[in-house]
Design an enzyme around this catalytic site. Structure first.
Site, PDB file in Angstrom:
ATOM      1  N   HIS A   1     -20.643  12.526  -1.136  1.00 53.80           N
ATOM      2  CA  HIS A   1     -21.125  11.343  -0.399  1.00 53.80           C
ATOM      3  C   HIS A   1     -22.649  11.310  -0.504  1.00 53.80           C
ATOM      4  O   HIS A   1     -23.304  12.356  -0.323  1.00 53.80           O
ATOM      5  CB  HIS A   1     -20.678  11.387   1.070  1.00 53.80           C
ATOM      6  CG  HIS A   1     -21.127  10.192   1.854  1.00 53.80           C
ATOM      7  ND1 HIS A   1     -20.543   8.947   1.718  1.00 53.80           N
ATOM      8  CD2 HIS A   1     -22.133  10.051   2.748  1.00 53.80           C
ATOM      9  CE1 HIS A   1     -21.171   8.092   2.507  1.00 53.80           C
ATOM     10  NE2 HIS A   1     -22.134   8.722   3.132  1.00 53.80           N
TER      11      HIS A   1
ATOM     12  N   ARG B   1       0.838  -1.201   0.000  1.00 55.89           N
ATOM     13  CA  ARG B   1       0.000   0.000   0.000  1.00 55.89           C
ATOM     14  C   ARG B   1       0.874   1.253   0.000  1.00 55.89           C
ATOM     15  O   ARG B   1       0.521   2.262  -0.609  1.00 55.89           O
ATOM     16  CB  ARG B   1      -0.964   0.019   1.207  1.00 55.89           C
ATOM     17  CG  ARG B   1      -1.875   1.235   1.290  1.00 55.89           C
ATOM     18  CD  ARG B   1      -2.645   1.521  -0.003  1.00 55.89           C
ATOM     19  NE  ARG B   1      -3.568   0.482  -0.382  1.00 55.89           N
ATOM     20  CZ  ARG B   1      -4.892   0.596  -0.243  1.00 55.89           C
ATOM     21  NH1 ARG B   1      -5.422   1.672   0.289  1.00 55.89           N
ATOM     22  NH2 ARG B   1      -5.683  -0.371  -0.623  1.00 55.89           N
TER      23      ARG B   1
HETATM   24  C1  GRF Z   1     -22.231   7.904  -6.187  1.00 56.69           C
HETATM   25  O1  GRF Z   1     -23.435   7.459  -5.632  1.00 56.69           O
HETATM   26  C2  GRF Z   1     -21.458   8.661  -5.145  1.00 56.69           C
HETATM   27  O2  GRF Z   1     -22.250   9.341  -4.211  1.00 56.69           O
HETATM   28  C3  GRF Z   1     -20.733   7.580  -4.439  1.00 56.69           C
HETATM   29  O3  GRF Z   1     -20.395   6.627  -5.439  1.00 56.69           O
HETATM   30  C4  GRF Z   1     -21.291   6.756  -6.514  1.00 56.69           C
HETATM   31  C5  GRF Z   1     -20.458   7.066  -7.735  1.00 56.69           C
HETATM   32  O4  GRF Z   1     -21.232   7.019  -8.841  1.00 56.69           O
HETATM   33  N1  GRF Z   1     -19.566   8.096  -3.781  1.00 56.69           N
HETATM   34  P1  GRF Z   1     -20.583   7.474 -10.248  1.00 56.69           P
HETATM   35  O5  GRF Z   1     -19.325   6.655 -10.448  1.00 56.69           O
HETATM   36  O6  GRF Z   1     -20.271   8.937 -10.142  1.00 56.69           O
HETATM   37  O7  GRF Z   1     -21.665   7.176 -11.233  1.00 56.69           O
END
Ligand code: GRF
Length: 229
Positions: free
Chosen positions: A131, A87
């Protein structure tokens, strides 16, 4: 009040806004890339000005987000922890690749790998994350993808939503920039809820946050973000 015009050289956000120098944005992804697409579309339609998407990095070589980047002429690469003996080595290589883009802003758009501490330190208040909940609900370790929405439905909340925040050393704990609420419907499943949060919240507030940052309108004081008029 720490003004986010942190750059000592002319690439300061406010300076850039004034000088017409475009802000360099790198985006980190792991999946379908619909949030990346929202940013791409917002640059194209002028909602986000004065910026250049300089690179997309994914930990997943099959991420459709990489295809979206390439289709839009954006440099795209896969840097996966699986390809390195440790890592620590991955973290070093990832930081090297990010540094090479010389980004003013790094956007985590569904990026599912832990950001190296040294990167968070180096790019303090210049990394933002989306998020899919109203932080501090349903966030932190283990809350990603459908798990977020399964927990919200299990708890029986009536309102969910999305949050854009600066990334700090914790998980989903950095200063909140923007939030947008979405109503839970009686027949929602984790999948329908996820989709509606993306459509009604994520794809709106993430480009808005990028636009505000690049216009030099965000300032942070401790955990409080102020949006300047
Ligand atoms: C989204 O729901 C975001 O909130 C979460 O992961 C998902 C990513 O979706 N962190 P994408 O790859 O942008 O379509």
């Amino acid at each position: 009040m720490q003004d986010l015009c942190l750059r000592t050289n002319l690439r300061c956000a406010t300076g850039c806004a004034g000088m017409g120098i475009s802000m360099r944005i790198a985006v980190m992804v792991s999946g379908g890339g619909t949030n990346l697409q929202a940013i791409i579309d917002s640059v194209k339609n002028g909602m986000i000005t004065n910026t250049e998407l300089v690179g997309v990095i994914s930990n997943n070589k099959n991420a459709y987000a990489l295809t979206r980047a390439k289709e839009n002429g954006i440099d795209a690469k896969c840097i996966s922890p699986k390809d390195y003996e440790s890592r620590e080595v991955f973290n070093q290589e990832l930081l090297k690749a990010v540094d090479a883009y010389e980004p003013d802003l790094i956007v985590l758009a569904g990026y599912l790998v832990v950001i190296p501490p040294e990167m968070i330190k180096k790019y303090k208040n210049r990394i933002i994350n989306i998020h899919p909940s109203l932080i501090p609900s349903f966030c932190g370790t283990g809350y990603y993808g459908l798990k977020v929405h399964e927990a919200a439905l299990e708890r029986g909340v009536k309102v969910v939503g999305a949050t854009v925040h600066f990334v700090d050393e914790g998980t989903d704990t950095g200063p909140i920039i923007l939030q947008k609420a979405v109503e839970v419907l009686p027949d929602d499943t984790p999948e329908t809820l996820q989709r509606r949060i993306m459509e009604q919240a994520e794809w709106k507030i993430l480009p808005q946050a990028v636009s505000l940052f690049c216009a030099g309108k965000l300032s942070v004081n401790g955990s409080i973000v102020t949006i300047k008029e």
